[in-house]
Design a protein around this motif. Structure first.
Motif: not given
Length: 315
Positions: A229-237
């Motif tokens: 869903n184009n939220y890579p920063e949440r997954a990376l966190l």
């Protein structure tokens, strides 16, 4: 000395003639007996053939019987066909009526669900309706593709999931995941909410990662959803948090590479990453009442920042 010939007498000739006559007589008798047997068989057959005059009458009787049987069979078949048509017609009509009734009931349930969700949102609690009732209602509605695609349902669904997460209703969120993970993961904001819920549970728990296999399995769905869903920063966190906790707050090569990959985020995503990192660094930033969960997350971030000073600010 030469053999002497036996003289032929009159008596011997008569004897030979009598024997020959007897043999001929016996053969004639056998033939006549065979002929008599054949004649008897032929006469019997002829006697049967003699009934040929009655063949026409017999044919007429057979024809009549056959016609009667055909008429009876057709009549029975017609009755059976009418009965089958009536039965199938009743089934179709009842099914149609049942489908209409089901649709009406589902529509009523949807209207009630949407209204109740709005009440819960306004009140901020579950006094008007227990959380378990919402779970059962969602189970029923999400199984109906027509209902599950309606905006009214989706909006109410998002409200309830957000309220469940806000109240940390773990059992209810697990039940929703089990019933509708396919829907949860495609609703962008709701998927992020559920990702945060499972991340907080996993990292904020005093138990090791290995002891929370059920949570790990669930959060993996929403880590993938965040990336999709184009939220890579949440997954990376959460990937950084999980790796650090799983290594007992020790530095690892995997952790080094995960932290290094922060620079690969675009500027906006990098800002969002550090915003979330700062949020969890202090329980007061996201909890109205400090809990063990909040303290665990704060300790984890403090440990990360001690190893990776770049995580102390938006660098």
């Amino acid at each position: 000395m030469a053999d002497q010939e036996t003289p032929v007498t009159q008596e011997s000739l008569e004897l030979v003639v009598m024997k020959a006559a007897k043999l001929v007589t016996d053969e004639i008798l056998v033939r006549e007996e065979r002929r008599a047997k054949r004649n008897a068989i032929i006469f019997s057959v002829l006697a049967l053939i003699g009934l040929g005059g009655a063949t026409g009458a017999i044919s007429l009787q057979i024809q009549s019987v056959v016609q009667d049987e055909v008429v009876r069979a057709v009549t029975e078949a017609t009755v059976d066909l009418r009965r089958e048509v009536d039965t199938r017609t009743s089934e179709v009509v009842n099914a149609s009526i049942g489908a209409v009734q089901t649709t009406l009931l589902q529509n009523e349930l949807l209207d009630d669900f949407a209204l109740a969700a709005n009440v819960i949102q306004a009140e901020g609690n579950f006094r008007s309706r227990p959380p378990g009732v919402f779970v059962e209602t969602i189970r029923q509605l999400v199984a109906d593709e027509r209902i599950a695609a309606q905006v009214k349902f989706l909006n109410a669904f998002d409200i309830i999931v957000a309220r469940f997460a806000n109240h940390d209703l773990q059992q209810e969120i697990d039940a929703l995941h089990d019933a509708a993970s396919h829907l949860l993961s495609t609703r962008v904001n709701t998927a992020l909410t559920v990702l945060g819920h499972y991340g907080e549970r996993l990292i904020g728990s005093p138990y090791e990662i290995a002891d929370q296999a059920d949570v790990v399995e669930r959060i993996d769905v929403y880590l993938k959803a965040a990336k999709g869903n184009n939220y890579p920063e949440r997954a990376l966190l959460w990937e950084i948090f999980i790796e650090f906790k799983d290594s007992s707050y020790e530095q690892t090569g995997v952790l080094d590479r995960l932290v290094e990959s922060i620079v690969d985020l675009n500027e906006r995503d990098r800002e969002l990453f550090f915003t979330q990192l700062e949020r969890y660094s202090d329980p007061a930033n996201w909890l109205s009442v400090e809990t063990q969960q909040g303290r665990e997350l704060a300790r984890l971030i403090a440990g990360l920042r001690a190893i990776y000073p770049s995580l102390s600010g938006n660098a």
